[in-house]
Design an enzyme around this catalytic site. Structure first.
Site, PDB file in Angstrom:
ATOM      1  N   HIS A 162      -6.618   8.743   1.113  1.00  0.00           N
ATOM      2  CA  HIS A 162      -8.086   8.710   1.086  1.00  0.00           C
ATOM      3  C   HIS A 162      -8.646   7.488   1.824  1.00  0.00           C
ATOM      4  O   HIS A 162      -9.661   6.915   1.406  1.00  0.00           O
ATOM      5  CB  HIS A 162      -8.611   8.821  -0.359  1.00  0.00           C
ATOM      6  N   HIS A 220     -12.369   1.685  -5.971  1.00  0.00           N
ATOM      7  CA  HIS A 220     -12.002   0.460  -5.246  1.00  0.00           C
ATOM      8  C   HIS A 220     -13.112  -0.566  -5.437  1.00  0.00           C
ATOM      9  O   HIS A 220     -13.826  -0.898  -4.493  1.00  0.00           O
ATOM     10  CB  HIS A 220     -11.793   0.756  -3.761  1.00  0.00           C
ATOM     11  N   HIS A 243       1.224   1.610   2.365  1.00  0.00           N
ATOM     12  CA  HIS A 243       0.338   0.670   3.060  1.00  0.00           C
ATOM     13  C   HIS A 243       0.271  -0.647   2.307  1.00  0.00           C
ATOM     14  O   HIS A 243       0.426  -0.685   1.091  1.00  0.00           O
ATOM     15  CB  HIS A 243      -1.067   1.241   3.313  1.00  0.00           C
ATOM     16  N   GLU A 264      -0.747   3.422  -5.210  1.00  0.00           N
ATOM     17  CA  GLU A 264      -1.692   4.537  -5.397  1.00  0.00           C
ATOM     18  C   GLU A 264      -0.967   5.872  -5.582  1.00  0.00           C
ATOM     19  O   GLU A 264      -1.528   6.813  -6.147  1.00  0.00           O
ATOM     20  CB  GLU A 264      -2.642   4.638  -4.191  1.00  0.00           C
TER      21      GLU A 264
END
Ligand SMILES: [Fe+3]
Ligand SMILES: [Fe+3]
Lengths: 147, 303, 303, 147
Positions: C12, C61, C196, C243
């Protein structure tokens, strides 16, 4: 019992308790703005505006007219039916200067004096107010005996 | 190292705060209630019993949390908390000081133990938290213990089950045992209850027999209370009696066996049956963590 | 009755939202990413595949939740949610419509199943939720499905364990099965990842081998992913790869066995490895609820 | 292993990852006001005040001088050391008009061009950046061989 055990059975059982509304999702949704209105009275500046003009203050909230009328009438049983929760509504009767005992007594059909006397004598007995279904069955059995 | 040295249960009726704050706590109505706390006030003032930190299990009554957000279990990790304005101005009692070191340690440990905690860094605390402090400590200039607020949803249904609350207590005990900071004496308090119903034609319900069964079962090794379903609290103890599930967090944290040091029961205070018990762990054993992150070598081993 | 008909996982990355909103989604850089979603867009537009409701697992976030309150699992039970202003103005995409009937049913069921949910009635939703909608639906005037946001804390440590996420998925499946409203087709989407790292000298880490192992293990009957500890995500997939635990909520909800309908992997998008998979349940069996309130006759029996 | 398995072991392992700060309670506490400051930049009116006078805006927040200096310098590695979290700090670099890639590249010691080229070529390999301890042991073993 073989039927699936889930939230439906769990919730259905709550409707079997006499004179009691359990604050479930269904009630929480119906009473959302009513309760948020009551919550707003936790702030001194909101209480002042509310006391100055109740109707005008209510108009700021997306509540049903029924809910607004019940608020103005301080009809707590009705407010519970319309999704109010007692801890939220407490902000309303506290603003009126009422204690929990005074406000709660208004829902019982008793005078505040009689209600207080009942409490001082040990409170309301759970006998006969545990289960609507059990009461109905007991009545049936009693009729059976008379015949 | 930290250790749980005692568990205290107490009702937290807001009127008790009013009585104490307006000097009525020794009148004919409130005297018999407050007298039942005299033993505890003396006991807790003794250096050997004085807790450094109280994990105070309570519920917020539409004060810090409105309907926008409803956490099942919220743990306060902040530095301090102010008394909430509940509709008649905040109580004139001291601010509540937190213990972020221990609180964060517990919060982190609980999440590894698969409790889905909500972490709170800022909030106001209402009568559910400040009334028990008043009952145990009177009216000092500052509260004599740091407090870790543990707020439980018992307002919007469903609240957590009795079993979940007990298990949370066990996980709290594990977390306290594994704290590596200063040597701390920790209390855990369970508040709310006992029987009361604040609504409808059934309002005023009191069930002294059931309440005393509940008090009895807080003592010893029985885990019978763990499996009482919500519907039984509702039928037997009134719609607000469900607050007693919070006592089970305290009981679970005391481990396998408890002894009662003091016990007090009085009807009524306003609409409510006052219950109060002081427990100490006899055998504080709790089950080991069943989880991977909390308990498995593979979760920590270097690759 | 409602049933879970498919599970979708997707990265996302906020830049995907920017690319779509500024018409760059078919340029040389973004083309290969969005092409991997073309299959899904066609598939999901077909009436037989179109979900009525999407349970959208994502993380906030630092948008709806700041450091004052950090829920581990928060479920949105509200009517609608607005796109959040994340520091450059809100995305110009439609509001997200909720499904309070199903959401409250799931929330209540999960709490009976001893998940300590936080219930949310009002919040804004950030790129974690709106970017997957864009990837699957493009830019319609209104989103074609109702959405139940399920926000998971994966920012402040510890996030929930992989095992806890998987178990939550299983409990969601039970809850969806027991819904009594309209006949609903329900999707569950797990978002975020894949590898990431957005910080420090190790930033830019990508681990295609591990990511593909993860994709492989989403398929079939293996439950290997369930027991991967947090430290492995951190070492192998970068600090933000964690995540991916959110994908396990989706996987858990699909039951015993899954089949992959479509799969896409691309490096890079900004700092991130894009992963996307469409799964359907083959054998959607999940374990029965182990809890008293959720599953025991005594908890519901009349007295 | 026989040592107790708990949050301490869990957290200690995080310090073994090269060039990485995991956002634990310890960091969250240190960076509380720094992150809340960054969060405030989600509101357009706050962004305007911030852009008009950065130093004045910072003075409204109970942050350490070190944190304020690092904010003014946009030193993101330093900000992470001081308890910042990248998702909160994103409000800061977004307000500057920087993308995640641009902001993140500043922490790697690489130019943004070199960093982008590395990403386009498949990103940074995990080889050799998995474990500080493993690297040290590998070095020791290599020295051993040379001797
Ligand atoms: Fe209470
Ligand atoms: Fe994300």
């Amino acid at each position: 019992m073989t039927r699936p055990r889930d939230i439906h059975d769990y919730l259905d059982a709550f409707d079997d308790i006499p004179g009691t509304r359990v604050y479930t999702a269904a009630r929480a949704r119906m009473g959302y703005h009513l309760n948020q209105f009551a919550m707003s009275l936790m702030k001194a500046e909101n209480r002042a505006r509310w006391l100055a003009d109740e109707r005008a203050y209510l108009e700021e909230w997306p509540m049903t007219e029924e809910q607004k009328q019940a608020v103005l009438a301080r009809d707590y049983n009705r407010l519970l039916d319309l999704g109010g929760n007692i801890y939220f509504l407490a902000k309303l009767f506290s603003t009126d200067g009422l204690s929990f005992l005074q406000a709660v007594s208004t829902m019982t059909g008793m005078s505040v004096e009689d209600y207080k006397a009942m409490m001082d004598a040990g409170g309301r007995s759970p006998k006969g107010v545990r289960s609507i279904k059990a009461n109905r069955e007991a009545q049936g059995a009693a009729k059976e005996e008379i015949r | 190292m930290a250790r749980i040295t005692a568990g205290i249960a107490s009702s937290h009726v807001p009127l008790l705060g009013v009585a104490a704050d307006t000097g009525k706590d020794r009148d004919a109505y409130f005297g018999p209630i407050f007298e039942g706390y005299d033993w505890t006030r003396k006991w807790i003032a003794r250096p050997e019993n004085k807790p450094d930190v109280v994990i105070l299990v309570y519920n917020d009554h539409a004060s810090a949390f409105d309907m926008k957000i409803i956490p099942t279990f919220a743990i306060g990790c902040g530095e301090r908390y102010r008394p909430a304005d509940e509709g008649w101005g905040p109580r004139q009692v001291p601010d509540v000081e937190g213990h972020p070191d221990l609180a964060w340690h517990i919060a982190q440990s609980l999440i590894l133990d698969e409790f889905d905690m909500t972490i709170i860094n800022e909030m106001d605390v209402d009568h559910g938290l400040t009334v028990p402090l008043t009952m145990m400590y009177g009216a000092p200039d500052a509260w004599p213990a740091k407090v870790i607020p543990l707020a439980v949803n018992v307002v919007t249904y469903p609240p957590p089950s009795g079993n979940r609350c007990w298990a949370l207590g066990e996980a709290i005990a594990r977390a306290v045992q594994s704290f590596k900071g200063k040597d701390l004496k920790v209390h855990i308090w369970g508040t709310g209850g006992m029987s009361h119903q604040l609504q409808g034609t059934r309002a005023g319900l009191i069930n002294a027999e059931w309440d005393n069964m509940f008090l009895d079962s807080m003592i010893g090794t029985t885990q019978a209370l763990r499996s009482i379903p919500h519907i039984e609290y509702l039928r037997e103890t009134g719609s607000e009696g469900i607050e007693m599930v919070m006592w089970l967090i305290m009981r679970g944290a005391l481990g396998r066996e408890t002894r009662a040091l003091h016990r007090h029961y009085h009807v009524p205070c306003s609409n409510t049956a006052i219950g109060h018990i002081v427990l100490e762990p006899v055998d504080g054993t709790v089950p080991a963590s069943p989880t991977l992150e909390g308990n498995n070598a593979a979760a920590q081993g270097a690759i």
